[in-house]
Enzyme design. Sequence first.
Site, PDB file in Angstrom:
ATOM      1  N   ASP A  10       5.966   4.047   1.676  1.00  0.00           N
ATOM      2  CA  ASP A  10       5.543   2.642   1.677  1.00  0.00           C
ATOM      3  C   ASP A  10       4.245   2.452   2.466  1.00  0.00           C
ATOM      4  O   ASP A  10       3.949   3.200   3.392  1.00  0.00           O
ATOM      5  CB  ASP A  10       6.657   1.779   2.284  1.00  0.00           C
ATOM      6  CG  ASP A  10       6.502   0.306   1.936  1.00  0.00           C
ATOM      7  OD1 ASP A  10       5.724  -0.019   1.008  1.00  0.00           O
ATOM      8  OD2 ASP A  10       7.160  -0.528   2.585  1.00  0.00           O
ATOM      9  N   HIS A  27      -2.646   3.476  -3.758  1.00  0.00           N
ATOM     10  CA  HIS A  27      -1.763   4.329  -4.571  1.00  0.00           C
ATOM     11  C   HIS A  27      -2.458   5.660  -4.886  1.00  0.00           C
ATOM     12  O   HIS A  27      -1.827   6.714  -4.895  1.00  0.00           O
ATOM     13  CB  HIS A  27      -1.368   3.623  -5.872  1.00  0.00           C
ATOM     14  CG  HIS A  27      -0.618   2.345  -5.645  1.00  0.00           C
ATOM     15  ND1 HIS A  27       0.442   2.252  -4.772  1.00  0.00           N
ATOM     16  CD2 HIS A  27      -0.775   1.098  -6.169  1.00  0.00           C
ATOM     17  CE1 HIS A  27       0.910   1.002  -4.782  1.00  0.00           C
ATOM     18  NE2 HIS A  27       0.183   0.286  -5.622  1.00  0.00           N
ATOM     19  N   LEU A 121      11.770  24.521  -4.183  1.00  0.00           N
ATOM     20  CA  LEU A 121      12.023  23.111  -3.849  1.00  0.00           C
ATOM     21  C   LEU A 121      12.344  22.275  -5.095  1.00  0.00           C
ATOM     22  O   LEU A 121      11.660  22.379  -6.105  1.00  0.00           O
ATOM     23  CB  LEU A 121      10.762  22.537  -3.166  1.00  0.00           C
ATOM     24  CG  LEU A 121      10.760  21.039  -2.874  1.00  0.00           C
ATOM     25  CD1 LEU A 121      11.714  20.707  -1.734  1.00  0.00           C
ATOM     26  CD2 LEU A 121       9.350  20.565  -2.520  1.00  0.00           C
TER      27      LEU A 121
HETATM   28  C1  IPE Z   1      10.052   0.391  -1.613  1.00  0.00           C
HETATM   29  O1  IPE Z   1       8.887  -0.208  -1.230  1.00  0.00           O
HETATM   30  C2  IPE Z   1       9.871   1.095  -2.921  1.00  0.00           C
HETATM   31  C3  IPE Z   1       9.014   2.264  -2.918  1.00  0.00           C
HETATM   32  C4  IPE Z   1       8.466   2.831  -1.863  1.00  0.00           C
HETATM   33  C5  IPE Z   1       8.785   2.849  -4.209  1.00  0.00           C
HETATM   34  P1  IPE Z   1       8.585  -1.751  -1.514  1.00  0.00           P
HETATM   35  O2  IPE Z   1       7.241  -2.028  -0.971  1.00  0.00           O
HETATM   36  O3  IPE Z   1       8.821  -2.035  -2.940  1.00  0.00           O
HETATM   37  O4  IPE Z   1       9.723  -2.465  -0.662  1.00  0.00           O
HETATM   38  P2  IPE Z   1       9.813  -3.948  -0.071  1.00  0.00           P
HETATM   39  O5  IPE Z   1       9.459  -4.893  -1.172  1.00  0.00           O
HETATM   40  O6  IPE Z   1       8.844  -4.030   1.074  1.00  0.00           O
HETATM   41  O7  IPE Z   1      11.214  -4.068   0.417  1.00  0.00           O
HETATM   42  C1  IPE Z   2       4.416   1.787  -1.762  1.00  0.00           C
HETATM   43  O1  IPE Z   2       3.338   1.068  -1.276  1.00  0.00           O
HETATM   44  C2  IPE Z   2       4.249   2.178  -3.220  1.00  0.00           C
HETATM   45  C3  IPE Z   2       5.133   1.460  -4.153  1.00  0.00           C
HETATM   46  C4  IPE Z   2       6.076   0.632  -3.825  1.00  0.00           C
HETATM   47  C5  IPE Z   2       4.933   1.732  -5.566  1.00  0.00           C
HETATM   48  P1  IPE Z   2       3.226  -0.499  -1.499  1.00  0.00           P
HETATM   49  O2  IPE Z   2       2.462  -0.731  -2.759  1.00  0.00           O
HETATM   50  O3  IPE Z   2       4.544  -1.145  -1.417  1.00  0.00           O
HETATM   51  O4  IPE Z   2       2.332  -0.913  -0.246  1.00  0.00           O
HETATM   52  P2  IPE Z   2       2.495  -2.188   0.669  1.00  0.00           P
HETATM   53  O5  IPE Z   2       3.924  -2.207   1.151  1.00  0.00           O
HETATM   54  O6  IPE Z   2       2.179  -3.377  -0.184  1.00  0.00           O
HETATM   55  O7  IPE Z   2       1.526  -1.980   1.786  1.00  0.00           O
HETATM   56 MG    MG Z   3       5.618  -1.888   0.126  1.00  0.00          MG
END
Ligand code: IPE
Ligand code: IPE
Ligand code: MG
Length: 233
Positions: A10, A27, A121
């Site tokens: 995240d 990303h 892995l």
């Molecule tokens: C969780 O992250 C999902 C992934 C890392 C793929 P999110 O960014 O979607 O989670 P919330 O919305 O902060 O809970």
């Molecule tokens: C995690 O990073 C990737 C996915 C959930 C696909 P985020 O896109 O949720 O990044 P933040 O949480 O908005 O910083």
């Molecule tokens: Mg996120």
Amino acid sequence: MLTHLGIIMDGNGRWARSRGLPRIDGHKAAEESIHEAVEYCGEVGIKYLTLFAFSTENWKRPKAEVSFIMFLLSRFIKRNIDDLDRKDVRIRAAGRLDDLPVKPRSDLDAAIARTESNLGLNLILALSYGGRAEIVDAVKRLTADIKAGSKSVTDISEESISSSMYLPDVPDPDLIIRTSGEKRLSNFLLWESAYSELYFTDTLWPDFRRKHLQEAIADYESRRRRFGDIGGN
Ligand code: IPE
Ligand code: IPE
Ligand code: MG
């Protein structure tokens, strides 16, 4: 023993925003962190690495972001498949894969098929994955078996539910790491994480490097897991 590591990757969006970049650049930058995590897990003999890449809830995001993430999935496979195969990595996936667009789905299927007999892995990509959806899908499978007569209600047990999950041969995660400072599971491996150790770090996923992983694993190794027992003292 650390057999199965799960990572909730995240913070990509915040990483990009802090640099004045569009979210998708976060990303993109995530690829290097994935690369290091896979390398490191291979080196230290971790058997399963599950990366939470896209949740069932992430479909709510703007269409352009979702499309870009799907494009990155295909690109990740294309760029890394030869190297991963050479390193004996077995690519697997967990989630409602039927919801993925055709191209990333077929690239994923091809990578899974190509690496199926690799013994290193297990790199498990959680895609269109939700812990609740997984439990719902397992209950549907069990119910269908009961309806068909191959199972009865008395066969419903923790074992039979575990056997109906997406990847029944994969042991429960020992450690789950979440980056970016959020302290929640966000629907990751709900059934399987009953006794997982949790590790939260403020480091954003695109900044997460080998040394961060080493810190997390050292922390995990200092813990005593009791599984409800008294743990020897
Ligand atoms: C969780 O992250 C999902 C992934 C890392 C793929 P999110 O960014 O979607 O989670 P919330 O919305 O902060 O809970
Ligand atoms: C995690 O990073 C990737 C996915 C959930 C696909 P985020 O896109 O949720 O990044 P933040 O949480 O908005 O910083
Ligand atoms: Mg996120």
